[in-house]
Enzyme design. Structure first.
Site, PDB file in Angstrom:
ATOM      1  CE1 TYR A 157      -3.967   2.120   0.467  1.00 32.59           C
ATOM      2  CE2 TYR A 157      -2.612   3.283   2.061  1.00 32.59           C
ATOM      3  CZ  TYR A 157      -3.740   3.220   1.273  1.00 32.59           C
ATOM      4  OH  TYR A 157      -4.640   4.258   1.270  1.00 32.59           O
ATOM      5  CE  LYS A 161      -3.712   4.861  -2.017  1.00 34.50           C
ATOM      6  NZ  LYS A 161      -4.716   5.338  -3.005  1.00 34.50           N
TER       7      LYS A 161
END
Length: 293
Positions: A157, A161
């Site tokens: 993640y 991002k």
């Protein structure tokens, strides 16, 4: 009836939201609907998209599509254009997450997070870019505090991002002279099923619990969505929810060292009481992605 604004720069304009079936995407759909936009809702869960569309004022159109499928996304962009007209705003919101030690991670699950969050955002921007060039439009990339800092046990993640932030910066510079604005939304914990599912895992819950009080607070999806929709109206280069995240930018280079210092103490403590295991894809959206795959 929800409150409607008087100044409505998005009235009658086509707005595309990916990952619109639930969570922040569905809240964004409601926020843009309140602003009079013509909505194109994209996501994997067709039935949920249709239920959401039926609940809104502006009778949005919806398409069931995987944002990582270039051909399907290109076809969807053509269909959106034919039905609603060229997009003036596109929000790259679709995203999934998984947690757990990187060493024990499933390579396919880890890769899928990168594919949806980063590659899916790029595919979205690419397919709708002709529209945005035509309308002098605005692309809003949903990023995260994870783009500025980092978190143990969330490597896919965080990588995705950080990647979408860098992608959006590059796209902004590339398109500025052509009249297309690019914004980045830095958001913290938002009340979605993905976050609620993460809190079911004791290790992830405890790690969040050791963050400073402002950093561990969970914000309602409707509140976050309203801020992002308002940023789209302004064609903002960045939007921070909560607002204090803006103050993190000047000191972001220090965050990895701070996180490492905390993790050096906290992870061994957690390992003494429980096994650190992979969570798999988190939330109902993650499970929908698994079913689709």
């Amino acid at each position: 009836m929800r409150k409607r604004t008087h100044n409505r720069p998005l009235q009658g304009r086509t707005v595309v939201v990916t990952g619109a079936a639930r969570g922040l995407g569905a809240a964004l759909a409601r926020a843009f609907d309140d602003r009079g936009a013509r909505l194109a809702l994209l996501g994997l869960e067709g039935e949920r998209l249709r239920e959401l569309a039926a609940s809104l004022h502006g009778k949005p159109a919806c398409w069931e599509v995987d944002v990582t499928d270039d051909a399907a996304m290109a076809d969807t962009a053509r269909r959106v254009r034919g039905r609603l007209g060229p997009a003036s705003v596109v929000v790259g919101n679709a995203g999934i997450a998984e947690g757990g030690p990187f060493a024990d991670s499933d390579p396919q699950v880890w890769r899928r997070v990168i594919e949806v969050n980063l590659i899916g955002s790029a595919a979205t921007a690419r397919c709708f870019l002709p529209d945005l060039l035509d309308t002098n439009g605005y692309y809003l990339q949903v990023a995260s505090l994870a783009a500025m800092g980092t978190s143990p046990l969330m490597s896919a993640y965080c990588a995705s991002k950080a990647g979408v932030e860098s992608f959006a910066h590059a796209l902004r510079a590339e398109l500025a002279h052509r009249g297309v604005a690019v914004g980045i939304a830095y958001i913290n914990w938002t009340d979605t099923d993905m976050i609620r599912d993460a809190d079911r895992h004791a290790v992830l819950r405890e790690l969040r619990g050791h963050m400073p009080p402002p950093a561990r607070k969970v914000y309602p999806a409707a509140q976050v969505a309203d801020r992002l929709a308002a940023a789209a109206e302004r064609r903002a280069a960045s939007v921070y929810v909560p607002a204090w995240l803006r103050a993190v930018q000047p000191v972001r280079a220090c965050l990895p060292a701070v996180v490492t210092c905390v993790a050096r103490t906290e992870l061994p403590r957690l390992e003494r009481t429980q096994r650190l295991e992979a969570t798999g894809l988190l939330g109902a959206g993650g499970r929908a992605d698994e079913r689709h795959g």
